[in-house]
Design a protein around this motif. Sequence first.
Motif, short mmCIF file in Angstrom:
data_model
loop_
_atom_site.label_atom_id
_atom_site.label_comp_id
_atom_site.label_asym_id
_atom_site.label_seq_id
_atom_site.Cartn_x
_atom_site.Cartn_y
_atom_site.Cartn_z
N GLY A 1 0.83 -1.21 0.00
CA GLY A 1 0.00 0.00 0.00
C GLY A 1 0.86 1.25 0.00
N LEU A 2 1.89 1.25 0.86
CA LEU A 2 2.80 2.40 0.91
C LEU A 2 3.48 2.62 -0.43
CD1 LEU A 2 4.83 2.36 4.26
CD2 LEU A 2 3.21 4.05 3.45
N ALA A 3 3.87 1.49 -1.09
CA ALA A 3 4.58 1.61 -2.37
C ALA A 3 3.66 2.19 -3.44
CB ALA A 3 5.12 0.25 -2.79
N ILE A 4 2.38 1.79 -3.40
CA ILE A 4 1.44 2.31 -4.40
C ILE A 4 1.20 3.80 -4.14
CG2 ILE A 4 -0.96 2.17 -5.19
CD1 ILE A 4 -0.78 -0.86 -4.64
N MET A 5 1.04 4.16 -2.86
CA MET A 5 0.85 5.56 -2.52
C MET A 5 2.08 6.36 -2.94
SD MET A 5 -1.28 6.50 0.64
CE MET A 5 -0.51 7.33 2.00
N ASP A 6 3.27 5.78 -2.74
CA ASP A 6 4.52 6.40 -3.18
C ASP A 6 4.45 6.74 -4.67
OD1 ASP A 6 7.75 6.29 -2.32
OD2 ASP A 6 7.38 5.91 -4.43
N PHE A 7 3.99 5.76 -5.47
CA PHE A 7 3.90 5.97 -6.91
C PHE A 7 2.94 7.11 -7.24
CE2 PHE A 7 2.35 5.00 -11.18
CZ PHE A 7 3.54 4.75 -11.85
N LEU B 1 15.94 2.32 -0.43
CA LEU B 1 17.10 3.04 0.08
C LEU B 1 17.60 4.03 -0.96
CD1 LEU B 1 18.66 2.85 2.71
CD2 LEU B 1 20.34 1.48 1.52
N PHE B 2 17.65 3.55 -2.21
CA PHE B 2 18.05 4.40 -3.32
C PHE B 2 17.12 5.62 -3.40
CE2 PHE B 2 17.74 5.43 -7.86
CZ PHE B 2 19.06 5.66 -8.14
N LEU B 3 15.81 5.35 -3.31
CA LEU B 3 14.85 6.43 -3.46
C LEU B 3 14.91 7.41 -2.28
CD1 LEU B 3 11.68 4.67 -4.89
CD2 LEU B 3 13.21 6.25 -6.03
N ILE B 4 15.07 6.89 -1.07
CA ILE B 4 15.03 7.82 0.08
C ILE B 4 16.23 8.75 0.06
CG2 ILE B 4 16.25 6.40 1.81
CD1 ILE B 4 14.23 7.30 3.86
N ILE B 5 17.39 8.25 -0.39
CA ILE B 5 18.58 9.10 -0.42
C ILE B 5 18.42 10.20 -1.48
CG2 ILE B 5 21.04 9.12 -0.97
CD1 ILE B 5 21.25 6.41 0.38
N SER C 1 9.06 6.31 2.85
CA SER C 1 10.16 5.38 2.60
C SER C 1 10.79 4.93 3.92
CB SER C 1 11.22 6.01 1.71
OG SER C 1 10.73 6.22 0.42
N ALA C 2 10.92 5.89 4.87
CA ALA C 2 11.50 5.53 6.17
C ALA C 2 10.62 4.51 6.88
CB ALA C 2 11.67 6.79 7.03
N LEU C 3 9.29 4.73 6.83
CA LEU C 3 8.36 3.77 7.46
C LEU C 3 8.49 2.40 6.81
CD1 LEU C 3 5.12 5.90 7.89
CD2 LEU C 3 6.55 4.96 9.69
N ALA C 4 8.62 2.38 5.48
CA ALA C 4 8.68 1.11 4.77
C ALA C 4 10.00 0.40 5.00
CB ALA C 4 8.45 1.34 3.28
#
Lengths: 189, 189
Positions: B27-33, B111-115, B182-185
């Motif tokens: 769910g988090l990943a879809i919301m991210d998108f 990790l790549f995305l959060i940085i 991303s931190a939560l995930a």
Amino acid sequence: MAALGLVGGSNVGKAIAVARPGGWKKGLAIMDFILRLGGIAASLGAAATMGTSDQTLPFFTQFFQFEASYDSFTTFQFFVITMALVAGYLVLSLPFSVVAIIRPHAPGPRLFLIILDTVFLTLATASGASAAAIVYLAHNGNQDSNWLAICNQFGDFCAQTSGAVVASFVAVVILVLLVIMSALALRRH
Amino acid sequence: MAALGLVGGSNVGKAIAVARPGGWKKGLAIMDFILRLGGIAASLGAAATMGTSDQTLPFFTQFFQFEASYDSFTTFQFFVITMALVAGYLVLSLPFSVVAIIRPHAPGPRLFLIILDTVFLTLATASGASAAAIVYLAHNGNQDSNWLAICNQFGDFCAQTSGAVVASFVAVVILVLLVIMSALALRRH
């Protein structure tokens, strides 16, 4: 480091994880603490330098004395308040950083810190960048809107505010590093 | 949600983790998108609005025609470039976001995305805040440095640049949310 991370991430038991590995996590946590101290110094320095910027020109007219201080500009007031807030937050975050050193595998304090770090990173960047925009104008002026550079007259004031902006950028870099390090430490445990 | 996280974090096996839980991670990943799509719209809108701001006054003197456009101000040029960069980054980050949807437990793409999100958050905040400082000056002027407000003359220009700044702040809020999500995930997997 990858091997250590694998061991730390496995469910072999917390006893082992506390006993030996978590080495690089503990290292990250200690670096986190040291960077926080640096961030406090940078943000306090920025707030203090900007807050004490004040210059009165040695000549005056009958009606007006030429003076520039940080409260001439709303942006600089915002800068002082924000940098003081960031310094205060960094001081208050030190205990959580200590908890992360003592328990390198607990995700709670890291998560708490990364979220607040992100928020205060935004705050610090916003104040540093807006102050930089004003400092740039003060140095160079703007032809099209007929805003003249004031740094010829207020040289000391300009030097002092520029210094404060540089200090705030140091604080911003430190906060970015803190967020990235927390993300790395959250990855596996 | 905590229970699911515990199941997802245990080493029962990846098969189970893919089959049932990871629900909230997906769910988090879809919301991210979806948030990334919103961020692209906001940052592109900001860049386009600022980039097309241009106003020529209907009166002129013998030597001079009064015109204001975004390239009158260095800060606004920086704003256009930065917002275009942020939009470009967000477009390029979409594939990684898709990978995070397909494999919600892989820490690599997150990790790549959060940085990179943190870095571009800083960039977007810096440009938005510095443009806001100039827009504020254009609206209100500054007594002490004798910079007059130009928004009485260049009303349309001011409205357009203010709109661009608001759009950039929307992009900043979205990037903050992306970092926090991303931190939560990353917390458990």
